[in-house]
Design an enzyme around this catalytic site. Structure first.
Site, mmCIF file in Angstrom:
data_model
loop_
_atom_site.group_PDB
_atom_site.id
_atom_site.type_symbol
_atom_site.label_atom_id
_atom_site.label_comp_id
_atom_site.label_asym_id
_atom_site.label_seq_id
_atom_site.Cartn_x
_atom_site.Cartn_y
_atom_site.Cartn_z
ATOM 1 C CE LYS A 12 0.809 1.262 4.502
ATOM 2 N NZ LYS A 12 1.534 2.503 4.908
ATOM 3 N N GLY A 107 4.115 -4.203 4.393
ATOM 4 C CA GLY A 107 4.425 -5.593 4.085
ATOM 5 C C GLY A 107 3.947 -6.591 5.121
ATOM 6 C CG ASP A 142 -0.927 0.175 8.124
ATOM 7 O OD1 ASP A 142 -1.549 1.154 8.577
ATOM 8 O OD2 ASP A 142 0.259 0.228 7.761
#
Length: 288
Positions: A12, A107, A142
């Site tokens: 992202k 990640g 996230d």
């Protein structure tokens, strides 16, 4: 089904990232737009005959039991046991690791989210998207976004998500070769914590390919990690360059793949750099 292979865990980018305040518990209040891109890790899941959860790929510096994939799998396994009274079969998790650690591209969080979505399918657990998002949030702010699975305007600590349209473009991403610890950035006295709140319409009405707002964390990271500052300056010659997340990766939007290739040809050899296209939807959704 005993295997689920080639499960994507995309990166992202934070198209902007504003810090609006700080809660009493120390968590920062943020506003950002999360953009999925078509560059990332690939995970492979194989059910075991026992109940053990294993990562079968060696990842230097990341002990197996502290890996977010294993921690996510452990949470989901316990949740299935709580709901059904039956402990699901264990799983071997292999990973083709592409995304850098401490890069700000999500990640580890993306790997955890893909693990939750894939095992929800493999174990026939039946959790809804929102239930998976709630399960993943304690592991990382996230993670809910990756399970949400589309471009999102995020608020709170990053968990309050709304779908939003963003430019359908390409990005050039530079890895400056340093690992930026998130805690060091958010803990800095130099961090701006009072950026005025914007609303989703402010972002949506911004017509340019890039450049809305800023990344409040960038000023701190560039002072602490000079290679990040150098990458921002270099890439800034080709467009609006900024850091994603808490760093270290730096990106710039370009209109086409040809434009991305033209910039990549000039990137200094000391940096790893790559191109990626904006994704409108998480690629695992079609697979599951």
């Amino acid at each position: 089904m005993t295997e689920l292979n080639h499960c994507p865990a995309p990166a992202k980018l934070n198209l902007f990232l504003h810090v609006n305040g700080r809660r009493a518990d120390g968590y920062h209040l943020l506003q950002t737009v999360f953009q999925l891109i078509d560059h990332g890790d690939t995970l492979h899941f194989t059910l075991r005959d026992d109940t053990v959860l294993r990562r079968v790929t060696d990842m230097p510096g990341v002990p197996e039991q502290s890996d977010l994939m294993i921690r996510a799998a452990t949470l989901l396994q316990a949740e299935v046991l709580r709901r059904t009274g039956v402990l699901p079969r264990g799983v071997d998790i292999a990973i083709d690791k592409v995304l850098p650690m401490g890069g700000g591209v999500g990640g580890g969080s993306s790997d955890a989210a893909t693990t939750l979505m894939a095992l929800n399918k493999l174990w026939n657990a039946g959790l809804s998207k929102q239930e998976l998002m709630d399960l993943g949030l304690p592991l990382g702010a996230d993670i809910p976004f990756f399970i949400f699975g589309e471009t999102a305007f995020a608020e709170g600590v990053g968990e309050a998500l709304q779908p939003v349209q963003a430019p359908d473009c390409w990005y050039v991403v530079i890895e400056p070769g340093v690992m930026v610890p998130t805690a060091a950035i958010f803990g800095s006295e130099q961090l701006t914590r009072d950026t005025p709140v914007v609303n989703i319409a402010d972002f949506s009405s911004h017509s340019r390919i890039a450049g809305f707002g800023k990344n409040d964390l960038q000023q701190v990271a560039t002072k602490l990690f000079p290679p990040v500052a150098e990458a921002v300056e270099w890439l800034g010659a080709y467009g609006d360059a900024r850091m994603t997340g808490s760093g270290a990766c730096v990106f710039s939007a370009v209109a086409s793949e040809d434009d991305a290739d033209a910039v990549l040809e000039k990137v200094p050899a000391k940096w790893k750099a790559w191109k990626a296209k904006a994704l409108q939807q998480h690629p695992i959704i079609a697979k599951l």
